[in-house]
Design a protein around this motif. Sequence first.
Motif, PDB file in Angstrom:
ATOM      1  N   TYR A  53     -11.481   9.072  -6.612  1.00  0.00           N
ATOM      2  CA  TYR A  53     -10.902   8.049  -5.753  1.00  0.00           C
ATOM      3  C   TYR A  53      -9.455   7.798  -6.192  1.00  0.00           C
ATOM      4  O   TYR A  53      -9.105   7.963  -7.365  1.00  0.00           O
ATOM      5  CB  TYR A  53     -11.674   6.725  -5.884  1.00  0.00           C
TER       6      TYR A  53
ATOM      7  N   PHE B 157     -11.659   6.992  -1.258  1.00  0.00           N
ATOM      8  CA  PHE B 157     -12.307   8.263  -1.580  1.00  0.00           C
ATOM      9  C   PHE B 157     -11.397   9.440  -1.272  1.00  0.00           C
ATOM     10  O   PHE B 157     -10.740   9.481  -0.216  1.00  0.00           O
ATOM     11  CB  PHE B 157     -13.604   8.375  -0.776  1.00  0.00           C
TER      12      PHE B 157
ATOM     13  N   LEU C  52      -9.502   7.390 -10.096  1.00  0.00           N
ATOM     14  CA  LEU C  52     -10.798   7.078 -10.704  1.00  0.00           C
ATOM     15  C   LEU C  52     -11.768   8.217 -10.459  1.00  0.00           C
ATOM     16  O   LEU C  52     -11.856   8.723  -9.333  1.00  0.00           O
ATOM     17  CB  LEU C  52     -11.400   5.815 -10.070  1.00  0.00           C
TER      18      LEU C  52
ATOM     19  N   GLN D 284     -17.275  12.229  -7.824  1.00  0.00           N
ATOM     20  CA  GLN D 284     -16.302  11.851  -6.802  1.00  0.00           C
ATOM     21  C   GLN D 284     -14.989  11.449  -7.473  1.00  0.00           C
ATOM     22  O   GLN D 284     -14.981  10.977  -8.609  1.00  0.00           O
ATOM     23  CB  GLN D 284     -16.823  10.656  -5.994  1.00  0.00           C
TER      24      GLN D 284
ATOM     25  N   PHE E 173     -18.315   4.424 -12.402  1.00  0.00           N
ATOM     26  CA  PHE E 173     -16.886   4.684 -12.350  1.00  0.00           C
ATOM     27  C   PHE E 173     -16.276   4.785 -13.746  1.00  0.00           C
ATOM     28  O   PHE E 173     -16.651   4.040 -14.652  1.00  0.00           O
ATOM     29  CB  PHE E 173     -16.175   3.555 -11.598  1.00  0.00           C
ATOM     30  N   GLY E 174     -15.296   5.686 -13.885  1.00  0.00           N
ATOM     31  CA  GLY E 174     -14.431   5.667 -15.043  1.00  0.00           C
ATOM     32  C   GLY E 174     -13.397   4.561 -14.883  1.00  0.00           C
ATOM     33  O   GLY E 174     -13.267   3.964 -13.804  1.00  0.00           O
ATOM     34  N   SER E 175     -12.654   4.297 -15.945  1.00  0.00           N
ATOM     35  CA  SER E 175     -11.689   3.191 -15.892  1.00  0.00           C
ATOM     36  C   SER E 175     -10.350   3.601 -15.289  1.00  0.00           C
ATOM     37  O   SER E 175      -9.496   2.751 -15.048  1.00  0.00           O
ATOM     38  CB  SER E 175     -11.481   2.591 -17.278  1.00  0.00           C
TER      39      SER E 175
ATOM     40  N   GLY F 123      -3.164  -3.510  -5.944  1.00  0.00           N
ATOM     41  CA  GLY F 123      -3.544  -4.537  -4.987  1.00  0.00           C
ATOM     42  C   GLY F 123      -4.436  -4.057  -3.854  1.00  0.00           C
ATOM     43  O   GLY F 123      -4.678  -4.798  -2.900  1.00  0.00           O
ATOM     44  N   ARG F 124      -4.938  -2.833  -3.957  1.00  0.00           N
ATOM     45  CA  ARG F 124      -5.812  -2.285  -2.913  1.00  0.00           C
ATOM     46  C   ARG F 124      -7.122  -1.815  -3.517  1.00  0.00           C
ATOM     47  O   ARG F 124      -7.237  -1.625  -4.727  1.00  0.00           O
ATOM     48  CB  ARG F 124      -5.135  -1.096  -2.206  1.00  0.00           C
ATOM     49  N   GLY F 125      -8.128  -1.610  -2.659  1.00  0.00           N
ATOM     50  CA  GLY F 125      -9.373  -1.045  -3.139  1.00  0.00           C
ATOM     51  C   GLY F 125      -9.277   0.463  -3.272  1.00  0.00           C
ATOM     52  O   GLY F 125      -8.393   1.092  -2.688  1.00  0.00           O
ATOM     53  N   PRO F 126     -10.167   1.079  -4.052  1.00  0.00           N
ATOM     54  CA  PRO F 126     -10.173   2.542  -4.181  1.00  0.00           C
ATOM     55  C   PRO F 126     -10.441   3.214  -2.832  1.00  0.00           C
ATOM     56  O   PRO F 126     -11.169   2.685  -2.000  1.00  0.00           O
ATOM     57  CB  PRO F 126     -11.315   2.812  -5.164  1.00  0.00           C
TER      58      PRO F 126
ATOM     59  N   GLN G 101      -6.556   4.662  -6.209  1.00  0.00           N
ATOM     60  CA  GLN G 101      -6.377   3.223  -6.024  1.00  0.00           C
ATOM     61  C   GLN G 101      -4.911   2.860  -6.190  1.00  0.00           C
ATOM     62  O   GLN G 101      -4.311   3.130  -7.236  1.00  0.00           O
ATOM     63  CB  GLN G 101      -7.232   2.427  -7.034  1.00  0.00           C
TER      64      GLN G 101
END
Lengths: 113, 113
Positions: free
Chosen positions: A36, A46, A89, A34, A103-105, A41-44, A38
């Motif tokens: 994503y 999809f 990500l 997958q 997850f990758g960084s 200040g927000r979440g990832p 980001q």
Amino acid sequence: SQKIEQNSEALNIQEGKTATLTCNYTNYSPAYLQWYRQDPGRGPVFLLLIRENEKEKRKERLKVTFDTTLKQSLFHITASQPADSATYLCALVLWSSASKIIFGSGTRLSIRP
Amino acid sequence: DVKVTQSSRYLVKRTGEKVFLECVQDMDHENMFWYRQDPGLGLRLIYFSYDVKMKEKGDIPEGYSVSREKKERFSLILESASTNQTSMYLCASSFRDRYQPQHFGDGTRLSIL
């Protein structure tokens, strides 16, 4: 050891060019991969999923490839725009686990006007 | 649209305090997850839950516990906060099937002084 690496911490691209981000993994057997996005200040959020038996997936200006021999996925944004600037990500969904993903960084992408 | 809501965007606590982070999702998802995100380390899974009252340890569970008494709510507890738990905490939820994407909240930036 098991690793998932996004080999560019940061990428700077001129607006209008194609941005290509790389995700490599070792010693994992992913069922799916997958991507994503980001924002600070927000979440990832999809974007795309690709199965292990799929070579390529497209969605509007986005294209993802998945090569299980090379153990690599490439994420392309064509005709890039400043609004595409974000951290991207990749994430592996493993055959061995029903729910966990790795997850990758991330790669921080900047599109300059 | 799926909504994952985390109770606080910013939180400052002192070492030794018991800290509760709350997460609520509104899409009837079976799975819920707690991650922490640190620069250069990416998203690391602390705990996840695949059903009410069910939980599994992730990669870094030490110093944390979780509670899932209702399907829509998943709480992360820092039993005795320490400075190395200063981080961004992200909650996510998903349907049970392995290919389903995770939906994230916007995170809680927790500082332990």
